[in-house]
Design a protein around this motif. Structure first.
Motif, PDB file in Angstrom:
ATOM      1  N   ILE A 123      62.581 106.546 -39.207  1.00  0.00           N
ATOM      2  CA  ILE A 123      61.605 106.900 -40.234  1.00  0.00           C
ATOM      3  C   ILE A 123      62.297 107.648 -41.364  1.00  0.00           C
ATOM      4  O   ILE A 123      62.969 108.659 -41.139  1.00  0.00           O
ATOM      5  N   LEU A 124      62.127 107.137 -42.587  1.00  0.00           N
ATOM      6  CA  LEU A 124      62.673 107.761 -43.797  1.00  0.00           C
ATOM      7  C   LEU A 124      61.542 108.044 -44.774  1.00  0.00           C
ATOM      8  O   LEU A 124      60.833 107.114 -45.181  1.00  0.00           O
ATOM      9  N   PRO A 125      61.332 109.301 -45.172  1.00  0.00           N
ATOM     10  CA  PRO A 125      60.366 109.565 -46.241  1.00  0.00           C
ATOM     11  C   PRO A 125      60.805 108.880 -47.529  1.00  0.00           C
ATOM     12  O   PRO A 125      62.001 108.771 -47.827  1.00  0.00           O
ATOM     13  N   THR A 126      59.827 108.409 -48.279  1.00  0.00           N
ATOM     14  CA  THR A 126      60.120 107.804 -49.587  1.00  0.00           C
ATOM     15  C   THR A 126      59.591 108.709 -50.689  1.00  0.00           C
ATOM     16  O   THR A 126      58.525 109.312 -50.539  1.00  0.00           O
ATOM     17  N   PRO A 127      60.332 108.827 -51.802  1.00  0.00           N
ATOM     18  CA  PRO A 127      61.575 108.117 -52.109  1.00  0.00           C
ATOM     19  C   PRO A 127      62.712 108.566 -51.186  1.00  0.00           C
ATOM     20  O   PRO A 127      62.829 109.740 -50.862  1.00  0.00           O
ATOM     21  N   TRP A 128      63.547 107.598 -50.777  1.00  0.00           N
ATOM     22  CA  TRP A 128      64.621 107.894 -49.834  1.00  0.00           C
ATOM     23  C   TRP A 128      65.978 107.930 -50.524  1.00  0.00           C
ATOM     24  O   TRP A 128      66.135 107.444 -51.653  1.00  0.00           O
ATOM     25  N   TYR A 129      66.939 108.520 -49.850  1.00  0.00           N
ATOM     26  CA  TYR A 129      68.329 108.505 -50.325  1.00  0.00           C
ATOM     27  C   TYR A 129      68.891 107.118 -50.022  1.00  0.00           C
ATOM     28  O   TYR A 129      68.946 106.699 -48.870  1.00  0.00           O
ATOM     29  N   PHE A 130      69.315 106.414 -51.059  1.00  0.00           N
ATOM     30  CA  PHE A 130      69.616 104.996 -50.896  1.00  0.00           C
ATOM     31  C   PHE A 130      70.756 104.716 -49.915  1.00  0.00           C
ATOM     32  O   PHE A 130      70.749 103.684 -49.240  1.00  0.00           O
ATOM     33  N   ASN A 131      71.749 105.609 -49.802  1.00  0.00           N
ATOM     34  CA  ASN A 131      72.830 105.348 -48.853  1.00  0.00           C
ATOM     35  C   ASN A 131      72.349 105.392 -47.411  1.00  0.00           C
ATOM     36  O   ASN A 131      72.882 104.687 -46.543  1.00  0.00           O
TER      37      ASN A 131
END
Length: 392
Positions: A123-131
């Motif tokens: 699970i990644l909160p958005t906006p996310w760190y693209f890397n």
């Protein structure tokens, strides 16, 4: 003959910062109106002279600085991190719970390699760190987006609804990249409780902790006596000491988890840069006052960004802190098409929100990240002057 290509790698989007750099290739900007580059969150000046002198001394007179070192990093640096983090967070961290990596990106890849594989979910909160998203894509791990809404703060209850049988971890970045938002201690503790209840890892990336506007510890996660059963902490020395080119990061986790990370690190780097680690250790022991000055300057630039947006018609400031402002623009043109135009028309290089949101995200089309840490207060004033003249 065409050589085979890993399908997951082929499907992963290109590095966003490199894409943005291509927008300025072949262009020239007049001396009285130089390019305002707010694309990459990295210091552009070298480390302070005293740190460079320490690096030169080690390069000239320490033979060990040029040899392989321990895979998990120099014992003295691991011990220094354990001691300073224990004092800063009010918890107990032991040197065997610290590993040194080739930057924080490698720290993320290393820990994720021990947690998730093809078919798993994170699970990644958005906006996310693209890397973070790129690494998961390349490994066949599904990044499950957790929308954060106008305040850019993730909600643990909303995250709980996304946890499934293949979920392995939740990743939080605070102060946030790209949003700049500083997560309240209660938010981090709620996610810790969720992760523990569901048997997940909580990964907290605090690359920008040195530029947090709050005083004292930003959370009490390390005060939990069983923190290493759920928490993985990531850090980078690139920002505080301007050691970007030396690639030094850190993972704080259970000793058992680091034994697994060692396998990953040994196969991709063998050991972290010896000179970089020497520089990081010297900085931790000698540059507290200097870093405090760097923090004060970044906070002053943050104040200038917030003040500038109050006078910029139609734009909305969604989050601002550490190195970043995350904003919403007022135009009909999507941000990924508007960003190259801003280079041509305004001499401003920004990363579009489409680089930080799921594909075809309507929110991303309206957003930009502004990495303001490398633009002084006069440059920030010039930024707002130029943006005020942009029309759709």
């Amino acid at each position: 003959m065409t050589l085979p290509l890993n399908p997951a790698m082929a499907a992963t989007f290109p590095p966003p910062v490199m894409e943005a750099r291509r927008w300025i290739q072949g262009l020239s900007f007049p001396a009285d109106r130089p390019l305002l580059n707010l694309s990459q969150a990295a210091p552009v000046e070298p480390p302070p002279a005293e740190l460079r002198a320490a690096l030169a001394e080690a390069a000239l007179h320490d033979p060990q600085a040029h040899l392989y070192g321990p895979v998990l990093g120099l014992p003295a640096l691991r011990a220094e991190i354990a001691a300073q983090w224990s004092a800063a967070y009010g918890g107990r961290i032991e040197p065997p719970q610290v590993a040194i990596t080739q930057g924080c990106n490698q720290a993320f890849c290393a820990i994720m390699a021990t947690l998730a594989g093809t078919g798993d979910e994170v699970i990644l909160p958005t906006p996310w760190y693209f890397n973070h998203k790129m690494w998961l894509d390349m490994q066949g791990v599904t990044a499950v987006p957790l929308p954060t809404g106008p305040g850019l703060l993730p909600d643990a209850e909303e995250a709980a609804a996304l946890v499934g049988p293949r979920t392995r971890a939740i990743v939080l970045v605070s102060p946030n990249n790209p949003g700049g938002v500083e997560y309240p201690a209660a938010t981090l503790e709620a996610f810790r409780d969720l992760a523990r209840a569901r048997g997940l890892a909580l990964i907290v990336d605090e690359t920008y902790r040195d530029f947090d506007s709050r005083t004292g510890a930003p959370h009490a996660l390390f005060a939990d006596p069983d923190w290493d059963g759920v928490l993985v902490h990531l850090y980078s020395f690139s920002k505080a000491y301007r050691l970007t080119g030396h690639r030094v990061g850190a993972v704080v986790a259970s000793a058992a988890r680091l034994a697994q990370i060692e396998k990953f690190l040994d196969t991709v780097a063998i050991c972290p840069s010896q000179l970089g680690q020497i520089g990081a250790l010297w900085g931790m022991r000698n540059l507290a006052q200097w870093v405090a000055g760097e923090r004060a300057e970044i906070l002053a630039r943050r104040t200038a960004m917030v003040g500038g947006f109050s006078a910029l018609d139609g734009w909305t400031l969604l989050g601002c802190g550490a190195y970043f402002a995350y904003v919403e623009h007022p135009f009909d043109t999507p941000s990924d098409r508007l960003a190259p135009r801003l280079v041509q028309e305004a001499g401003v290089l920004l990363l579009p929100g489409t680089m930080f949101q799921p594909e075809r995200s309507e929110a991303g089309a309206r957003q930009f990240r502004m990495a303001f840490a490398n633009v002084d207060q006069a440059g920030i004033a010039e930024l707002f002057s130029r943006l005020a003249q942009v029309t759709d």
